[in-house]
Design a protein around this motif. Structure first.
Motif, PDB file in Angstrom:
ATOM      1  N   ARG A  45       1.202 -11.574   2.912  1.00 21.23           N
ATOM      2  CA  ARG A  45       1.780 -11.361   1.592  1.00 21.23           C
ATOM      3  C   ARG A  45       3.262 -11.679   1.506  1.00 21.23           C
ATOM      4  O   ARG A  45       3.758 -12.049   0.447  1.00 21.23           O
ATOM      5  CB  ARG A  45       1.519  -9.910   1.150  1.00 21.23           C
ATOM      6  CG  ARG A  45       0.057  -9.635   0.838  1.00 21.23           C
ATOM      7  CD  ARG A  45      -0.202  -8.156   0.693  1.00 21.23           C
ATOM      8  NE  ARG A  45      -0.046  -7.463   1.963  1.00 21.23           N
ATOM      9  CZ  ARG A  45      -0.058  -6.146   2.095  1.00 21.23           C
ATOM     10  NH1 ARG A  45      -0.206  -5.377   1.022  1.00 21.23           N
ATOM     11  NH2 ARG A  45       0.071  -5.590   3.276  1.00 21.23           N
ATOM     12  N   ASP A  78      -6.915  -3.712  -1.503  1.00 19.62           N
ATOM     13  CA  ASP A  78      -6.181  -4.385  -2.578  1.00 19.62           C
ATOM     14  C   ASP A  78      -4.939  -5.022  -1.962  1.00 19.62           C
ATOM     15  O   ASP A  78      -4.017  -4.319  -1.542  1.00 19.62           O
ATOM     16  CB  ASP A  78      -5.803  -3.360  -3.649  1.00 19.62           C
ATOM     17  CG  ASP A  78      -5.093  -3.983  -4.851  1.00 19.62           C
ATOM     18  OD1 ASP A  78      -4.697  -5.158  -4.773  1.00 19.62           O
ATOM     19  OD2 ASP A  78      -4.918  -3.267  -5.861  1.00 19.62           O
ATOM     20  N   ARG A  80      -2.769  -7.013  -3.451  1.00 20.33           N
ATOM     21  CA  ARG A  80      -1.821  -7.507  -4.453  1.00 20.33           C
ATOM     22  C   ARG A  80      -0.403  -7.006  -4.225  1.00 20.33           C
ATOM     23  O   ARG A  80       0.557  -7.610  -4.722  1.00 20.33           O
ATOM     24  CB  ARG A  80      -2.278  -7.088  -5.854  1.00 20.33           C
ATOM     25  CG  ARG A  80      -3.556  -7.764  -6.339  1.00 20.33           C
ATOM     26  CD  ARG A  80      -3.963  -7.214  -7.683  1.00 20.33           C
ATOM     27  NE  ARG A  80      -4.263  -5.780  -7.607  1.00 20.33           N
ATOM     28  CZ  ARG A  80      -4.486  -5.022  -8.677  1.00 20.33           C
ATOM     29  NH1 ARG A  80      -4.418  -5.543  -9.898  1.00 20.33           N
ATOM     30  NH2 ARG A  80      -4.777  -3.741  -8.530  1.00 20.33           N
ATOM     31  N   HIS A  81      -0.248  -5.911  -3.492  1.00 25.68           N
ATOM     32  CA  HIS A  81       1.068  -5.295  -3.339  1.00 25.68           C
ATOM     33  C   HIS A  81       1.580  -5.492  -1.914  1.00 25.68           C
ATOM     34  O   HIS A  81       0.824  -5.464  -0.948  1.00 25.68           O
ATOM     35  CB  HIS A  81       0.989  -3.811  -3.681  1.00 25.68           C
ATOM     36  CG  HIS A  81       0.434  -3.540  -5.050  1.00 25.68           C
ATOM     37  ND1 HIS A  81       1.169  -3.713  -6.192  1.00 25.68           N
ATOM     38  CD2 HIS A  81      -0.810  -3.132  -5.442  1.00 25.68           C
ATOM     39  CE1 HIS A  81       0.420  -3.398  -7.243  1.00 25.68           C
ATOM     40  NE2 HIS A  81      -0.786  -3.054  -6.813  1.00 25.68           N
ATOM     41  N   HIS A  82       2.879  -5.666  -1.783  1.00 25.32           N
ATOM     42  CA  HIS A  82       3.460  -5.963  -0.477  1.00 25.32           C
ATOM     43  C   HIS A  82       3.664  -4.717   0.373  1.00 25.32           C
ATOM     44  O   HIS A  82       3.910  -4.821   1.576  1.00 25.32           O
ATOM     45  CB  HIS A  82       4.798  -6.679  -0.646  1.00 25.32           C
ATOM     46  CG  HIS A  82       5.892  -5.813  -1.189  1.00 25.32           C
ATOM     47  ND1 HIS A  82       5.983  -5.479  -2.520  1.00 25.32           N
ATOM     48  CD2 HIS A  82       6.933  -5.198  -0.569  1.00 25.32           C
ATOM     49  CE1 HIS A  82       7.042  -4.705  -2.701  1.00 25.32           C
ATOM     50  NE2 HIS A  82       7.639  -4.513  -1.540  1.00 25.32           N
ATOM     51  N   LEU A  87      -3.592  -0.977   0.793  1.00 25.35           N
ATOM     52  CA  LEU A  87      -3.885  -0.141  -0.369  1.00 25.35           C
ATOM     53  C   LEU A  87      -5.398  -0.167  -0.558  1.00 25.35           C
ATOM     54  O   LEU A  87      -5.991  -1.228  -0.773  1.00 25.35           O
ATOM     55  CB  LEU A  87      -3.179  -0.671  -1.614  1.00 25.35           C
ATOM     56  CG  LEU A  87      -3.228   0.224  -2.860  1.00 25.35           C
ATOM     57  CD1 LEU A  87      -2.460   1.514  -2.612  1.00 25.35           C
ATOM     58  CD2 LEU A  87      -2.660  -0.509  -4.067  1.00 25.35           C
ATOM     59  N   TYR A 148       7.959   4.398  -0.370  1.00 23.93           N
ATOM     60  CA  TYR A 148       6.582   4.136  -0.760  1.00 23.93           C
ATOM     61  C   TYR A 148       6.081   5.043  -1.873  1.00 23.93           C
ATOM     62  O   TYR A 148       5.367   4.602  -2.774  1.00 23.93           O
ATOM     63  CB  TYR A 148       5.640   4.268   0.446  1.00 23.93           C
ATOM     64  CG  TYR A 148       5.859   3.259   1.533  1.00 23.93           C
ATOM     65  CD1 TYR A 148       6.291   1.963   1.260  1.00 23.93           C
ATOM     66  CD2 TYR A 148       5.638   3.590   2.872  1.00 23.93           C
ATOM     67  CE1 TYR A 148       6.503   1.040   2.262  1.00 23.93           C
ATOM     68  CE2 TYR A 148       5.841   2.672   3.890  1.00 23.93           C
ATOM     69  CZ  TYR A 148       6.274   1.393   3.575  1.00 23.93           C
ATOM     70  OH  TYR A 148       6.478   0.482   4.565  1.00 23.93           O
ATOM     71  N   LEU A 151       6.588   3.988  -5.486  1.00 24.11           N
ATOM     72  CA  LEU A 151       5.962   2.782  -6.008  1.00 24.11           C
ATOM     73  C   LEU A 151       4.890   3.170  -7.021  1.00 24.11           C
ATOM     74  O   LEU A 151       4.107   4.091  -6.782  1.00 24.11           O
ATOM     75  CB  LEU A 151       5.341   1.971  -4.868  1.00 24.11           C
ATOM     76  CG  LEU A 151       6.317   1.430  -3.807  1.00 24.11           C
ATOM     77  CD1 LEU A 151       5.543   0.793  -2.652  1.00 24.11           C
ATOM     78  CD2 LEU A 151       7.273   0.414  -4.430  1.00 24.11           C
ATOM     79  N   HIS A 153       2.040   1.974  -7.821  1.00 24.14           N
ATOM     80  CA  HIS A 153       0.657   1.940  -7.351  1.00 24.14           C
ATOM     81  C   HIS A 153       0.365   2.995  -6.287  1.00 24.14           C
ATOM     82  O   HIS A 153      -0.784   3.159  -5.881  1.00 24.14           O
ATOM     83  CB  HIS A 153       0.299   0.543  -6.809  1.00 24.14           C
ATOM     84  CG  HIS A 153       1.194   0.064  -5.706  1.00 24.14           C
ATOM     85  ND1 HIS A 153       2.377  -0.609  -5.944  1.00 24.14           N
ATOM     86  CD2 HIS A 153       1.100   0.168  -4.357  1.00 24.14           C
ATOM     87  CE1 HIS A 153       2.961  -0.916  -4.795  1.00 24.14           C
ATOM     88  NE2 HIS A 153       2.203  -0.454  -3.811  1.00 24.14           N
TER      89      HIS A 153
END
Length: 352
Positions: A45, A78, A80-82, A87, A148, A151, A153
């Motif tokens: 990512r 998932d 999609r997040h760095h 996740l 974290y 965030l 998400h």
């Protein structure tokens, strides 16, 4: 989805990790195939993973293993997040941050060991391993609280720290002793167990000595100090030996020595099996240690698997362990290299 290319060198040879260099030797193609399978679906990512894998190896190796374990659990990831590292979606979403117990500053690495590195004092060996686990845990808790958890998400989501032991040569010899001391404040002391005992002597510990004047708290899940951490994943056996065990290489001249619980003795069951007859599962040796004080506890059902260990502490302080009878406690691998008219024992450089 493009498959991540781990094995085309992107850093100069003098910057490559010694185990990565050994992995690239032609005879180790079966071991590379295991890692490639773990990496299927994994995404780089931030565009740095391949470079860091080739330079530092162990932390990336652990992440790839976790990715494979999550697939085995059928837990959706998932990407999609760095951050954090994983996740997880599904019926109970949660985040995972991976870390390794690394050597202390100036300490020997986990690879390149010799017979001289076999510890004389296993109690001290276990104490030092416990301290390195606590250090890694503490670093990730601070990162979670500072970054974290804010965030979007990660809002109101359980958080897991995944730790692998690479803190010294032969780190896998410590098995579960350091993690149980670090997380639950319980130490199993073989050194002090009488020879005629039917169970291993165990007792509660609250701190481990870092120096003569400084102690580090252990029993991290014995109160609500870390209630924001729902669980810890742990293994000391995600090593070169795991690759050897899972690699499809029936002609390999290898002997696996494995250690398992023994209900009838304080001595573990020990097995010696040739590679052609040896079988090990991806999940063998993996532990899920639940926090009984977690604000957001994770269901044990999420991680149900016949090859792993799950543990927690009951309200009366009893350690509750759910594991297969033949749970993999430790593993050693002997490799024989053909030379002349016979075979010569070969000492491997990375830890087994």
């Amino acid at each position: 989805m493009m498959t991540i290319d781990l094995f085309t060198p992107v850093v100069a040879p003098d910057r490559q990790h010694p185990v990565y260099q050994m992995l690239m030797h032609p005879p180790n193609a079966p071991e590379r195939a295991v890692i490639a399978n773990w990496a299927d679906g994994f995404q780089d990512r931030d565009g740095k993973f391949v470079q860091e894998f080739q330079m530092t190896f162990e932390s990336g190796f652990w992440e790839l293993y976790l990715h494979a374990a999550l697939k085995e659990w059928n837990l959706p990831v998932d990407m999609r997040h760095h951050a954090p590292d994983f996740l997880i979606g599904g019926r109970q979403p949660f985040g995972i941050e991976a870390t390794i117990a690394a050597p202390a500053q100036g300490g020997k690495p986990a690879y390149g060991y010799s017979a001289k590195d076999i510890p004389d004092d296993f109690t001290q060996f276990n104490i030092e391993s416990t301290l390195r686990i606590c250090n890694s845990f503490d670093g990730k808790v601070k990162r979670y609280r500072k970054y974290y958890k804010s965030l979007p998400h990660m809002a109101d989501m359980p958080f897991v720290i995944a730790i692998a032991s690479f803190d010294r040569p032969l780190a896998h010899f410590a098995s579960l002793r350091p993690i149980l001391a670090a997380i639950y404040g319980i130490y199993h002391d073989e050194a002090m167990t009488p020879k005629d005992a039917t169970t291993v002597l165990s007792y509660n510990v609250s701190a481990a000595p870092k120096t003569e004047t400084v102690d580090i708290d252990v029993g991290l899940f014995c109160d609500d100090t870390y209630a924001d951490v729902s669980a810890v994943f742990y293994s000391s056996l995600v090593t070169w030996g795991k690759l050897r065990a899972l690699a499809t290489n029936p002609t390999a001249q290898q002997i696996f020595t494995t250690f398992h619980p023994n209900a009838e003795s304080v001595e573990p069951q020990v097995r010696h099996i040739k590679k052609i007859n040896y079988s090990e599962h991806l999940m063998d040796g993996l532990c899920v240690l639940h926090n009984p004080f977690a604000k957001q506890p994770l269901s044990k059902d999420l991680f149900s698997h016949p090859r792993i260990m799950q543990a927690t502490i009951a309200s009366d302080g009893e350690l509750i362990i759910d594991a297969p009878n033949d749970f993999l406690l430790a593993r050693m691998v002997q490799v024989f290299v053909e030379q002349g008219m016979g075979f010569k024992h070969s000492q491997l450089t990375p830890k087994e």
